[in-house]
Design a protein around this motif. Structure first.
Motif, mmCIF file in Angstrom:
data_model
loop_
_atom_site.group_PDB
_atom_site.id
_atom_site.type_symbol
_atom_site.label_atom_id
_atom_site.label_comp_id
_atom_site.label_asym_id
_atom_site.label_seq_id
_atom_site.Cartn_x
_atom_site.Cartn_y
_atom_site.Cartn_z
ATOM 1 N N ALA A 23 0.827 -1.206 0.000
ATOM 2 C CA ALA A 23 0.000 0.000 0.000
ATOM 3 C C ALA A 23 0.861 1.256 0.000
ATOM 4 C CB ALA A 23 -0.931 -0.009 1.213
ATOM 5 N N PHE A 24 1.970 1.221 0.750
ATOM 6 C CA PHE A 24 2.878 2.363 0.788
ATOM 7 C C PHE A 24 3.451 2.641 -0.604
ATOM 8 C CE2 PHE A 24 6.886 4.520 1.485
ATOM 9 C CZ PHE A 24 6.579 5.431 2.495
ATOM 10 N N LEU A 25 3.822 1.593 -1.322
ATOM 11 C CA LEU A 25 4.377 1.757 -2.659
ATOM 12 C C LEU A 25 3.332 2.285 -3.634
ATOM 13 C CD1 LEU A 25 6.679 1.381 -4.689
ATOM 14 C CD2 LEU A 25 5.948 -0.991 -4.963
ATOM 15 N N LEU A 26 2.114 1.748 -3.583
ATOM 16 C CA LEU A 26 1.068 2.185 -4.500
ATOM 17 C C LEU A 26 0.676 3.639 -4.246
ATOM 18 C CD1 LEU A 26 -1.222 -0.982 -4.575
ATOM 19 C CD2 LEU A 26 0.460 -0.245 -6.273
ATOM 20 N N VAL A 27 0.521 4.001 -2.985
ATOM 21 C CA VAL A 27 0.179 5.389 -2.655
ATOM 22 C C VAL A 27 1.312 6.324 -3.052
ATOM 23 C CG1 VAL A 27 -0.360 6.977 -0.767
ATOM 24 C CG2 VAL A 27 -1.388 4.714 -0.814
ATOM 25 N N GLY A 28 2.549 5.866 -2.898
ATOM 26 C CA GLY A 28 3.680 6.680 -3.316
ATOM 27 C C GLY A 28 3.690 6.936 -4.808
ATOM 28 N N VAL A 30 1.013 6.975 -6.776
ATOM 29 C CA VAL A 30 -0.075 7.923 -7.046
ATOM 30 C C VAL A 30 0.341 9.340 -6.663
ATOM 31 C CG1 VAL A 30 -2.434 8.565 -6.420
ATOM 32 C CG2 VAL A 30 -1.858 6.166 -6.807
ATOM 33 N N THR A 31 1.006 9.479 -5.527
ATOM 34 C CA THR A 31 1.461 10.795 -5.090
ATOM 35 C C THR A 31 2.480 11.378 -6.060
ATOM 36 O OG1 THR A 31 1.124 10.110 -2.789
ATOM 37 C CG2 THR A 31 2.486 12.052 -3.169
ATOM 38 N N LEU A 32 3.404 10.550 -6.519
ATOM 39 C CA LEU A 32 4.391 11.011 -7.492
ATOM 40 C C LEU A 32 3.722 11.443 -8.791
ATOM 41 C CD1 LEU A 32 7.339 11.427 -8.348
ATOM 42 C CD2 LEU A 32 7.396 9.009 -9.023
ATOM 43 N N GLY A 33 2.761 10.651 -9.271
ATOM 44 C CA GLY A 33 2.054 11.031 -10.487
ATOM 45 C C GLY A 33 1.295 12.333 -10.333
ATOM 46 N N ALA A 48 -3.773 23.217 -8.759
ATOM 47 C CA ALA A 48 -4.082 23.302 -7.325
ATOM 48 C C ALA A 48 -4.821 22.056 -6.849
ATOM 49 C CB ALA A 48 -4.913 24.551 -7.048
ATOM 50 N N LEU A 49 -5.736 21.536 -7.661
ATOM 51 C CA LEU A 49 -6.484 20.341 -7.262
ATOM 52 C C LEU A 49 -5.596 19.098 -7.249
ATOM 53 C CD1 LEU A 49 -9.834 20.951 -9.184
ATOM 54 C CD2 LEU A 49 -9.325 21.385 -6.773
ATOM 55 N N TRP A 50 -4.686 18.977 -8.219
ATOM 56 C CA TRP A 50 -3.753 17.850 -8.204
ATOM 57 C C TRP A 50 -2.780 17.970 -7.037
ATOM 58 C CZ3 TRP A 50 -4.349 13.350 -10.198
ATOM 59 C CH2 TRP A 50 -5.086 13.178 -11.364
ATOM 60 N N LEU A 51 -2.505 19.208 -6.620
ATOM 61 C CA LEU A 51 -1.670 19.402 -5.434
ATOM 62 C C LEU A 51 -2.372 18.852 -4.192
ATOM 63 C CD1 LEU A 51 0.909 20.585 -4.199
ATOM 64 C CD2 LEU A 51 -0.293 22.761 -3.973
ATOM 65 N N VAL A 52 -3.695 18.986 -4.147
ATOM 66 C CA VAL A 52 -4.457 18.382 -3.047
ATOM 67 C C VAL A 52 -4.256 16.867 -3.019
ATOM 68 C CG1 VAL A 52 -6.781 17.980 -2.151
ATOM 69 C CG2 VAL A 52 -6.173 20.218 -3.049
ATOM 70 N N GLY A 56 -2.511 14.935 -0.036
ATOM 71 C CA GLY A 56 -3.292 13.887 0.617
ATOM 72 C C GLY A 56 -2.585 12.548 0.579
ATOM 73 N N GLY A 57 -1.894 12.263 -0.537
ATOM 74 C CA GLY A 57 -1.107 11.031 -0.599
ATOM 75 C C GLY A 57 -0.002 10.995 0.436
ATOM 76 N N LEU A 58 0.632 12.143 0.660
ATOM 77 C CA LEU A 58 1.656 12.201 1.710
ATOM 78 C C LEU A 58 1.050 11.943 3.088
ATOM 79 C CD1 LEU A 58 3.813 15.265 0.591
ATOM 80 C CD2 LEU A 58 4.398 12.845 0.450
ATOM 81 N N ALA A 59 -0.157 12.457 3.316
ATOM 82 C CA ALA A 59 -0.818 12.197 4.596
ATOM 83 C C ALA A 59 -1.084 10.702 4.780
ATOM 84 C CB ALA A 59 -2.119 12.993 4.673
ATOM 85 N N VAL A 60 -1.507 10.029 3.708
ATOM 86 C CA VAL A 60 -1.729 8.576 3.798
ATOM 87 C C VAL A 60 -0.416 7.847 4.074
ATOM 88 C CG1 VAL A 60 -2.512 6.553 2.532
ATOM 89 C CG2 VAL A 60 -3.746 8.695 2.304
ATOM 90 N N GLU A 61 0.680 8.312 3.468
ATOM 91 C CA GLU A 61 1.983 7.698 3.728
ATOM 92 C C GLU A 61 2.359 7.842 5.206
ATOM 93 O OE1 GLU A 61 2.625 5.847 1.361
ATOM 94 O OE2 GLU A 61 3.973 6.750 -0.117
ATOM 95 N N TYR A 62 2.091 9.011 5.777
ATOM 96 C CA TYR A 62 2.369 9.187 7.210
ATOM 97 C C TYR A 62 1.515 8.246 8.053
ATOM 98 C CZ TYR A 62 5.140 13.391 6.347
ATOM 99 O OH TYR A 62 6.104 14.264 5.933
ATOM 100 N N LEU A 63 0.257 8.031 7.655
ATOM 101 C CA LEU A 63 -0.584 7.091 8.390
ATOM 102 C C LEU A 63 -0.023 5.673 8.323
ATOM 103 C CD1 LEU A 63 -4.249 8.178 7.524
ATOM 104 C CD2 LEU A 63 -3.122 8.279 9.750
#
Length: 203
Positions: A23-28, A30-33, A48-52, A56-63
């Protein structure tokens, strides 16, 4: 007992990742894309919306790293404040909603080189800083409010306050730009009204 622990530890390796690691790799990815689309799109609102999505992907990585407090700070401060501030600045400056050719400066090779250099420098600094770091498994969990607050207000007070000043400067700059555009529009409207009045008097 030690043999059992060794066998249990040996069942997990690089070729047998856990669900959290997948999950960490997949979210990473998506965040990179999302981050790449943010800096390559020519529509400011879409950026701005893609920045959200990226933040948000970084927040999931922290979780996934069990840093719940930092994850919620990421959502509240960056997603809930910084992006809203950016959208607020776009609205105040009357930025174009559709595709804007001005959003591409033509310096993508230079920007890419700077981005890669900065990424390499950050990776080197992080690896060098935590090379000899030992995590105390018996102490407070990393990422909790106790540990994060202690580190933040002991060693990172000045960067924390500098970030507050930076956000305030961005808000003031957006207001100044909006007032300048309003003043120029008012002058142009007054000039057009004066020309229309002159034409009516001459006719």
């Amino acid at each position: 007992m030690n043999q059992v622990v060794h066998i249990a530890a040996g069942t997990h390796g690089f070729l047998s990742p856990t669900g959290v690691e997948i999950a960490f790799l997949l979210v990473g990815l998506v965040t990179l894309g999302a981050a790449v689309i943010t800096v390559t799109t020519k529509q400011l609102v879409h950026a701005a919306l893609w920045l959200v999505v990226a933040l948000g992907g970084l927040a999931v990585e922290y979780l996934l790293l069990t840093a719940e407090f930092i994850a919620w700070v990421q959502v509240l401060i960056y997603v809930g404040s910084v992006v809203v501030l950016l959208l607020f600045g776009l609205m105040l400056t009357r930025a174009p909603i559709g595709r804007s050719p001005d959003a591409d400066s033509g310096n993508r090779p230079v920007a890419l080189a700077v981005a890669l250099t900065a990424a390499a420098a950050l990776v080197w600094v992080v690896v060098d800083a935590f090379r000899t770091t030992v995590i105390d498994l018996d102490g407070a969990a990393q990422g909790t409010t106790d540990v994060t607050g202690s580190v933040l207000f002991r060693h990172w007070v000045l960067p924390f306050e500098a970030l507050s000043v930076l956000l305030l400067a961005a808000l003031v700059g957006a207001i100044v730009l909006s007032r300048r555009n309003t003043a120029s529009n008012a002058v142009s409207d007054a000039a057009s009204d004066a020309r229309a009045t002159d034409r009516e008097e001459n006719s």
